[in-house]
Design a protein around this motif. Structure first.
Motif, mmCIF file in Angstrom:
data_model
loop_
_atom_site.group_PDB
_atom_site.id
_atom_site.type_symbol
_atom_site.label_atom_id
_atom_site.label_comp_id
_atom_site.label_asym_id
_atom_site.label_seq_id
_atom_site.Cartn_x
_atom_site.Cartn_y
_atom_site.Cartn_z
ATOM 1 N N ALA A 390 0.831 -1.209 0.000
ATOM 2 C CA ALA A 390 0.000 0.000 0.000
ATOM 3 C C ALA A 390 0.858 1.249 0.000
ATOM 4 C CB ALA A 390 -0.924 -0.010 1.215
ATOM 5 N N ASN A 391 1.942 1.221 0.743
ATOM 6 C CA ASN A 391 2.821 2.396 0.809
ATOM 7 C C ASN A 391 3.520 2.656 -0.521
ATOM 8 O OD1 ASN A 391 2.237 3.074 3.446
ATOM 9 N ND2 ASN A 391 3.898 1.841 4.310
ATOM 10 N N ASN A 392 3.629 1.624 -1.346
ATOM 11 C CA ASN A 392 4.239 1.775 -2.673
ATOM 12 C C ASN A 392 3.233 2.250 -3.711
ATOM 13 O OD1 ASN A 392 6.830 1.054 -1.851
ATOM 14 N ND2 ASN A 392 6.456 -1.139 -2.196
ATOM 15 N N GLY A 393 1.988 2.499 -3.256
ATOM 16 C CA GLY A 393 0.978 3.035 -4.156
ATOM 17 C C GLY A 393 0.107 2.003 -4.832
ATOM 18 N N ALA A 398 -2.773 -4.266 -2.551
ATOM 19 C CA ALA A 398 -2.752 -4.290 -1.087
ATOM 20 C C ALA A 398 -4.098 -4.738 -0.539
ATOM 21 C CB ALA A 398 -2.381 -2.909 -0.550
ATOM 22 N N LEU A 399 -5.169 -4.285 -1.192
ATOM 23 C CA LEU A 399 -6.511 -4.685 -0.749
ATOM 24 C C LEU A 399 -6.682 -6.195 -0.809
ATOM 25 C CD1 LEU A 399 -9.058 -2.068 -2.186
ATOM 26 C CD2 LEU A 399 -8.759 -2.742 0.196
ATOM 27 N N LYS A 400 -6.197 -6.788 -1.879
ATOM 28 C CA LYS A 400 -6.325 -8.245 -2.017
ATOM 29 C C LYS A 400 -5.583 -8.951 -0.885
ATOM 30 C CE LYS A 400 -6.710 -8.099 -7.065
ATOM 31 N NZ LYS A 400 -6.074 -8.484 -8.361
ATOM 32 N N SER A 413 -5.553 -6.694 9.627
ATOM 33 C CA SER A 413 -5.876 -6.566 8.202
ATOM 34 C C SER A 413 -7.294 -6.045 8.007
ATOM 35 C CB SER A 413 -5.700 -7.907 7.497
ATOM 36 O OG SER A 413 -4.340 -8.293 7.494
ATOM 37 N N MET A 414 -8.200 -6.376 8.936
ATOM 38 C CA MET A 414 -9.583 -5.891 8.820
ATOM 39 C C MET A 414 -9.628 -4.365 8.825
ATOM 40 S SD MET A 414 -11.649 -8.485 11.348
ATOM 41 C CE MET A 414 -11.490 -10.273 11.198
ATOM 42 N N ILE A 415 -8.914 -3.769 9.772
ATOM 43 C CA ILE A 415 -8.938 -2.309 9.847
ATOM 44 C C ILE A 415 -8.083 -1.694 8.747
ATOM 45 C CG2 ILE A 415 -7.013 -2.140 11.493
ATOM 46 C CD1 ILE A 415 -10.186 0.078 11.287
ATOM 47 N N ASN A 416 -7.085 -2.413 8.264
ATOM 48 C CA ASN A 416 -6.246 -1.886 7.196
ATOM 49 C C ASN A 416 -6.983 -1.852 5.863
ATOM 50 O OD1 ASN A 416 -4.149 -1.452 8.940
ATOM 51 N ND2 ASN A 416 -3.072 -3.347 8.461
#
Length: 712
Positions: A390-393, A398-400, A413-416
């Protein structure tokens, strides 16, 4: 016979004067001077007698003759409108009784000047405004809000002055602590009482002048005992009350910081955690015998200590500060060095300090920030991989990763997933749907349940929130969150459980007046004041539904104009009828529901001119009303201050107390004015039999004095 003698004496004097000096007067003029001169003197003499008799009848012998300096004389009753009750007259000079005693080496009391029982007739509020000490009495700052702290502080101050602690002893216990600032701490009611008795005896034996008042302390946002001591540092006594008992007493100087580097001492409000957190440079050694947390009472040895360096532009400060980790607030600021920097030096903004909860460093965490809290090695690695992605854009990838880990029960991961939807992609609807999905699972993330409750609680007040406000649903999800506390898998979530308990208790105290204030001011500022082409401003009553105009009247608004011939202008509401006759709006024009909301809406309409447009000198009346805690952050002079204690003690937000017989309502509302400061205003609304209401501005109390210094 006496008048003839006076006349003859005057004739002889005048003849002697005329004969003794050369004069160009004619004989006739000289005769008239000698004959009529004494008559003038007699008229003046009689006039003095008549005026003196009239003065004696009206005022007694007070001020009949010039006052001799060195003797104290009473003031007239009307003088006390402008002078405190300890003022006396010496000659033509007004001074306090203490100043008189020092100046003329006397030892008289106010009773000696104004008569017996004068001192005992003074109220605590009158004594507070006196500069002199009234033996055996205390002063109390006028109009201070009633509270448990006020009652106990007054009782303790009276015990301190009298030496009789029987009235306060039931509020002390063996578990009550007394901290002598930077010296020592001891406990026990008996020990504490003995200490203050010894302090008073020593001061009295050494004839030390001191005056005891109950005064508002802006740093603690509560009443305190103020001890003014001539020749020594003034002192202050703070209290922390727990379960109706005094849990902790702090006896400290009225200024804690060194004079060479004073910045935001205890005579000013505490700085907010959001502000000071950016200046923390590292951990510091814990110290004892300092201020306790005003929110929870935690001792200074049990809270977190940090070093700081504040870069404030031309100046800078460094030193130590303490933060209560449980309450998330600054407790004490202790600068020890002041830096003089380049006049053109600009502030270097820093990011907030971020660290794990295991570290002693302070962290402001937003629920929904990427987190590593889960201890499962396998899922923890997946969560870490998702954060890096996610930090790499690569939000979609990242969602997957997050969703895959979340489906397997990874709480982080739930909150992320929510974080990616809400913060990264602005997919607010998807974020809300995800929270609802997680809430329906067997083992939901506490952070997700918390966020869902917040969104239901705030509704449209939360920017971009797709969820409609629903307090009952907010309560339901908070209750679900608290049920997780008994599950061992959630043992590391103690802080969020504590926050949830506070949150759910605030739901039961939901302030309906805050919403009404926002709504009514919104339509006044953003619609009524801007639609100058529409005379009828009746749209106000679509928001203020508990008040209405009398039949036959319509509402109009005069908007301040720069074309005025005066030195300033203010806006105001007016009423008009079918013939167009206009009259400034007054309470008698309105029918008011005999409810708390009716009283509050009437107050809002009657003070609306303070939020409407002004011109030039009219600007002195402008207010920023405090309807919500966040309103403080929108006011520049105080946006970096922490007034959460006012909120905790129910002194900040609007409040209405309706009489049991509904004959009147007391309205309390806080506002900010650049020439007054932070004010708590009190109006009494009396409901009349004809449906109207009478309004009385009862009083104001200043939480924090401020003057911007601008003169129009």
């Amino acid at each position: 016979m006496i008048w003839f003698g006076i006349y003859l004496a005057c004739v002889i004097v005048l003849v002697a004067i005329i004969m003794g000096f050369k004069s160009n007067l004619s004989k006739r003029q000289k005769f008239l001077t000698v004959a009529l001169g004494p008559l003038t003197i007699i008229v003046l003499f009689v006039g003095v007698i008549v005026i003196s008799i009239d003065h004696i009848i009206k005022h007694g012998f007070h001020d009949l003759l010039p006052k001799r300096k060195g003797k104290a004389h009473p003031l007239k009753a009307d003088d006390f409108k402008y002078w405190p009750k300890d003022t006396i007259l010496s000659g033509s000079d007004k001074m306090t009784i203490d100043e008189f005693n020092v100046k003329f080496n006397k030892n008289i009391r106010l009773d000696d000047v104004y008569g017996q029982a004068y001192e005992s007739s003074l109220t605590p509020e009158e004594i507070f405004n006196c500069k002199s000490r009234i033996d055996g009495r205390i002063g109390v700052e006028p109009n201070m809000p009633d509270s448990e702290y006020k009652a106990i502080t007054i009782a303790f101050a009276r015990a301190f002055v009298s030496g009789d602690y029987s009235t306060i002893q039931d509020k002390l216990s063996d578990k009550t602590y007394l901290t002598l600032y930077k010296r020592k701490t001891f406990s026990g009611a008996k020990t504490i009482i003995e200490y203050f008795k010894t302090w008073k005896k020593k001061a009295d034996d050494e004839k030390v002048w001191y005056k005891v008042d109950v005064a508002w302390n802006p740093n603690q946002c509560r009443p305190s005992v103020s001890v003014q001591i001539k020749g020594y540092n003034n002192m202050v006594i703070f209290f922390f009350i727990k379960n109706e008992k005094i849990d902790h007493i702090t006896f400290a100087p009225s200024h804690l910081q060194d004079y060479g580097c004073i910045y935001n001492d205890i005579d000013r409000p505490l700085l907010s955690l959001d502000f000071v957190s950016q200046y923390i440079t590292g951990d510091s050694d814990t110290q004892e015998n300092h201020l306790v947390c005003p929110s929870c009472g935690t001792d200074s040895a049990l809270i977190d200590w940090y070093d700081f360096y504040m870069d404030l532009g031309p100046v800078g400060y460094s030193g130590k500060l303490t933060i209560c980790p449980d309450c998330g607030r600054l407790v004490e600021l202790m600068p020890d060095t002041r830096y003089r920097l380049d006049p053109f030096h600009k502030v270097k903004q820093k990011a907030h300090v971020i660290s794990s909860t295991q570290s002693k460093s302070f962290v402001l965490r937003i629920k929904g920030q990427y987190t590593f809290e889960n201890d499962d090695p396998c899922e923890k690695e997946k969560n870490r991989q998702g954060i890096i992605t996610a930090n790499n854009g690569a939000s979609e990838e990242a969602l997957k990763i997050f969703i895959d880990a979340a489906e397997k029960g990874n709480l982080d991961s739930m909150i992320n997933v929510f974080t990616v939807y809400w913060a990264n992609e602005g997919q607010y609807k998807e974020a809300a749907e995800w929270l609802k999905y997680v809430a329906g699972s067997a083992s939901p993330s506490p952070h997700c349940l918390w966020n869902l409750a917040v969104m239901y609680f705030l509704g449209e007040d939360l920017a971009n929130n797709p969820i409609v406000k629903d307090i009952d649903r907010a309560r339901m999800y908070l209750s679900r969150l608290l049920k997780l506390e008994n599950d061992s898998r959630y043992s590391s979530y103690l802080n969020i459980f504590n926050e949830a308990r506070s949150f759910i208790s605030s739901l039961d105290k939901f302030n309906i007046f805050s919403g009404a204030g926002d709504s009514i001011h919104d339509i006044i500022v953003n619609s009524i004041c801007k639609t100058t082409d529409i005379k009828d401003k009746g749209e106000l009553f679509f928001r203020a539904k508990s008040i209405r105009l009398k039949d036959g009247l319509k509402l109009g608004a005069y908007i301040a104009s720069v074309k005025t011939e005066s030195i300033g202008d203010e806006s105001h509401f007016f009423v008009y009828n079918e013939t167009g006759t206009e009259e400034k709006l007054i309470p008698e024009h309105l029918i008011v529901d005999k409810t708390a909301m009716g009283a509050f809406q009437l107050y809002l309409v009657l003070t609306a001119h303070t939020v409407m447009p002004v011109f030039w000198h009219g600007g002195y009346i402008v207010r920023d009303f405090i309807f919500n805690p966040d309103d403080i952050t929108k006011i520049k002079p105080i946006q970096n201050y922490d007034f959460s204690i006012l909120l905790k003690d129910d002194n900040l937000l609007p409040k209405v107390e309706l009489a049991s017989d509904k004959s009147y309502a007391d309205v309390y509302c806080s506002y900010w004015n650049d020439w007054e400061g932070l004010i708590r205003e009190h109006y009494r609304i009396k409901f009349n039999a004809d449906g109207t209401a009478s309004v009385v501005a009862k009083d104001k109390f200043t939480f924090y004095k401020y003057d911007c210094g601008i003169c129009f």
